[in-house]
Write a protein that holds these residues in place. Structure first.
Motif, PDB file in Angstrom:
ATOM      1  N   LEU A 198       0.828  -1.209   0.000  1.00  0.00           N
ATOM      2  CA  LEU A 198       0.000   0.000   0.000  1.00  0.00           C
ATOM      3  C   LEU A 198       0.867   1.265   0.000  1.00  0.00           C
ATOM      4  CD1 LEU A 198      -2.835  -1.100   2.445  1.00  0.00           C
ATOM      5  CD2 LEU A 198      -2.942  -0.910  -0.039  1.00  0.00           C
ATOM      6  N   ARG A 199       1.988   1.224   0.732  1.00  0.00           N
ATOM      7  CA  ARG A 199       2.885   2.388   0.775  1.00  0.00           C
ATOM      8  C   ARG A 199       3.484   2.629  -0.621  1.00  0.00           C
ATOM      9  NH1 ARG A 199       6.056   0.817   4.767  1.00  0.00           N
ATOM     10  NH2 ARG A 199       7.616  -0.074   3.371  1.00  0.00           N
ATOM     11  N   ASP A 200       3.935   1.571  -1.286  1.00  0.00           N
ATOM     12  CA  ASP A 200       4.500   1.698  -2.638  1.00  0.00           C
ATOM     13  C   ASP A 200       3.444   2.171  -3.629  1.00  0.00           C
ATOM     14  OD1 ASP A 200       6.895   0.876  -1.640  1.00  0.00           O
ATOM     15  OD2 ASP A 200       6.762  -1.188  -2.422  1.00  0.00           O
ATOM     16  N   LYS A 201       2.227   1.684  -3.439  1.00  0.00           N
ATOM     17  CA  LYS A 201       1.131   2.070  -4.327  1.00  0.00           C
ATOM     18  C   LYS A 201       0.831   3.562  -4.181  1.00  0.00           C
ATOM     19  CE  LYS A 201      -3.488   0.368  -5.368  1.00  0.00           C
ATOM     20  NZ  LYS A 201      -4.513  -0.589  -5.022  1.00  0.00           N
ATOM     21  N   LYS A 202       0.823   4.054  -2.942  1.00  0.00           N
ATOM     22  CA  LYS A 202       0.553   5.470  -2.692  1.00  0.00           C
ATOM     23  C   LYS A 202       1.660   6.329  -3.266  1.00  0.00           C
ATOM     24  CE  LYS A 202      -1.079   8.676   0.725  1.00  0.00           C
ATOM     25  NZ  LYS A 202      -1.710   9.414  -0.339  1.00  0.00           N
ATOM     26  N   ARG A 203       2.916   5.882  -3.090  1.00  0.00           N
ATOM     27  CA  ARG A 203       4.053   6.635  -3.617  1.00  0.00           C
ATOM     28  C   ARG A 203       3.954   6.737  -5.139  1.00  0.00           C
ATOM     29  NH1 ARG A 203       8.602   3.599  -2.060  1.00  0.00           N
ATOM     30  NH2 ARG A 203       8.176   4.311   0.046  1.00  0.00           N
ATOM     31  N   ARG A 204       3.599   5.641  -5.792  1.00  0.00           N
ATOM     32  CA  ARG A 204       3.478   5.627  -7.255  1.00  0.00           C
ATOM     33  C   ARG A 204       2.338   6.544  -7.713  1.00  0.00           C
ATOM     34  NH1 ARG A 204       6.362   5.496 -11.353  1.00  0.00           N
ATOM     35  NH2 ARG A 204       5.444   4.568 -13.179  1.00  0.00           N
ATOM     36  N   ALA A 205       1.232   6.535  -6.968  1.00  0.00           N
ATOM     37  CA  ALA A 205       0.108   7.405  -7.301  1.00  0.00           C
ATOM     38  C   ALA A 205       0.505   8.873  -7.172  1.00  0.00           C
ATOM     39  CB  ALA A 205      -1.078   7.095  -6.401  1.00  0.00           C
ATOM     40  N   ASP A 206       1.289   9.200  -6.133  1.00  0.00           N
ATOM     41  CA  ASP A 206       1.748  10.586  -5.946  1.00  0.00           C
ATOM     42  C   ASP A 206       2.650  11.019  -7.093  1.00  0.00           C
ATOM     43  OD1 ASP A 206       0.332  10.765  -3.591  1.00  0.00           O
ATOM     44  OD2 ASP A 206       2.069  10.356  -2.288  1.00  0.00           O
ATOM     45  N   VAL A 207       3.530  10.105  -7.551  1.00  0.00           N
ATOM     46  CA  VAL A 207       4.414  10.422  -8.681  1.00  0.00           C
ATOM     47  C   VAL A 207       3.575  10.730  -9.908  1.00  0.00           C
ATOM     48  CG1 VAL A 207       6.048   9.394 -10.317  1.00  0.00           C
ATOM     49  CG2 VAL A 207       6.417   9.139  -7.872  1.00  0.00           C
ATOM     50  N   LYS A 208       2.562   9.917 -10.146  1.00  0.00           N
ATOM     51  CA  LYS A 208       1.727  10.117 -11.342  1.00  0.00           C
ATOM     52  C   LYS A 208       0.878  11.386 -11.222  1.00  0.00           C
ATOM     53  CE  LYS A 208       1.390   5.431 -13.050  1.00  0.00           C
ATOM     54  NZ  LYS A 208       0.496   4.416 -13.573  1.00  0.00           N
ATOM     55  N   ARG A 209       0.415  11.656  -9.994  1.00  0.00           N
ATOM     56  CA  ARG A 209      -0.412  12.858  -9.783  1.00  0.00           C
ATOM     57  C   ARG A 209       0.422  14.108 -10.021  1.00  0.00           C
ATOM     58  NH1 ARG A 209      -1.796  12.321  -4.656  1.00  0.00           N
ATOM     59  NH2 ARG A 209      -3.218  10.625  -5.145  1.00  0.00           N
ATOM     60  N   GLY A 210       1.732  14.044  -9.736  1.00  0.00           N
ATOM     61  CA  GLY A 210       2.622  15.192  -9.905  1.00  0.00           C
ATOM     62  C   GLY A 210       2.908  15.507 -11.364  1.00  0.00           C
ATOM     63  N   ARG A 211       2.561  14.613 -12.241  1.00  0.00           N
ATOM     64  CA  ARG A 211       2.811  14.840 -13.667  1.00  0.00           C
ATOM     65  C   ARG A 211       1.642  15.602 -14.291  1.00  0.00           C
ATOM     66  NH1 ARG A 211       4.067   8.640 -15.122  1.00  0.00           N
ATOM     67  NH2 ARG A 211       6.058   8.446 -14.061  1.00  0.00           N
ATOM     68  N   GLY A 212       1.928  16.307 -15.373  1.00  0.00           N
ATOM     69  CA  GLY A 212       0.846  16.830 -16.216  1.00  0.00           C
ATOM     70  C   GLY A 212       0.305  18.201 -15.818  1.00  0.00           C
ATOM     71  N   ARG A 213       0.553  18.659 -14.627  1.00  0.00           N
ATOM     72  CA  ARG A 213       0.029  19.980 -14.235  1.00  0.00           C
ATOM     73  C   ARG A 213       1.147  20.991 -14.055  1.00  0.00           C
ATOM     74  NH1 ARG A 213      -4.553  19.533 -16.094  1.00  0.00           N
ATOM     75  NH2 ARG A 213      -6.136  18.364 -14.995  1.00  0.00           N
ATOM     76  N   GLY A 214       2.225  20.821 -14.800  1.00  0.00           N
ATOM     77  CA  GLY A 214       3.364  21.714 -14.693  1.00  0.00           C
ATOM     78  C   GLY A 214       3.319  22.794 -15.760  1.00  0.00           C
ATOM     79  N   GLN A 215       4.474  23.315 -16.096  1.00  0.00           N
ATOM     80  CA  GLN A 215       4.612  24.360 -17.093  1.00  0.00           C
ATOM     81  C   GLN A 215       4.159  23.893 -18.462  1.00  0.00           C
ATOM     82  OE1 GLN A 215       5.038  27.024 -15.130  1.00  0.00           O
ATOM     83  NE2 GLN A 215       6.658  27.814 -16.456  1.00  0.00           N
TER      84      GLN A 215
END
Length: 146
Positions: free
Chosen positions: A126-143
C-alpha cells in the motif's frame, strides 16, 4: 548389438520389467545421409499399462487415470529417434517411459494450507502504491500544460 540395460526403476523398488516391454523399429526421418536410408534407428516402446502386474494396483489405477489421453487400448507408447544409434534410442525411450510412469504414479500433493499474508507485506504494498500514485499525480500539471 549390446543389450538394453534394464530393468528401469520407476520409484522405490518398483521397476519396469524388460519382459513387459514390446519394441518396434522403423527408419528415422530427417538428415543422416546414407545411414538413415538403411537402418531402423527410430524406436517405439509399448507398455501395456492396463494388463501389467509390475505396478501396485493403486499406482496402476492412478497412472491409467492420469495418462488416459496418451493410451491406446490401455497401451502406452513412447517414441525416440534423436540418436543415430538404435541402441541409444532404445535407452532413451525406456528411460522416458520410466520417467513418465514415475510422474503418473506419484501420490497427489497434499491439500494446500491457507495462510494469511503478513501485515508488513500488505503495508509495504500500500505504501508503494501510494508513492506511485503521488508520482503520477505530480505529472501533467506543470509548465506548458495549461
Amino acid at each position: 548389438m549390446e543389450r538394453v540395460s534394464g530393468p528401469y526403476p520407476i520409484r522405490g523398488s518398483v521397476s519396469l520389467p524388460e519382459s513387459e516391454l514390446r519394441w518396434r523399429f522403423s527408419r528415422s526421418s530427417g538428415p543422416g545421409g546414407q545411414h538413415v536410408n538403411t537402418t531402423d534407428t527410430q524406436v517405439e516402446v509399448l507398455f501395456d499399462l492396463a494388463a501389467t502386474s509390475a505396478l501396485p494396483e493403486v499406482w496402476k489405477e492412478r497412472a491409467l487415470d492420469r495418462l488416459s489421453g496418451r493410451l491406446a487400448d490401455g497401451v502406452l507408447t513412447v517414441r525416440a529417434s534423436e540418436h543415430r544409434s538404435q541402441w541409444r534410442n532404445r535407452e532413451t525411450a525406456a528411460r522416458r517411459l520410466a520417467a513418465l510412469l514415475a510422474e503418473a504414479t506419484a501420490p497427489p500433493p497434499g491439500p494446500r494450507r491457507a495462510t494469511r499474508v503478513p501485515r508488513g507485506v500488505v503495508e509495504r504494498r500500500l505504501r508503494d502504491k501510494k508513492r506511485r500514485a503521488d508520482v503520477k499525480r505530480g505529472r501533467g500539471r506543470g509548465q506548458g500544460w495549461d
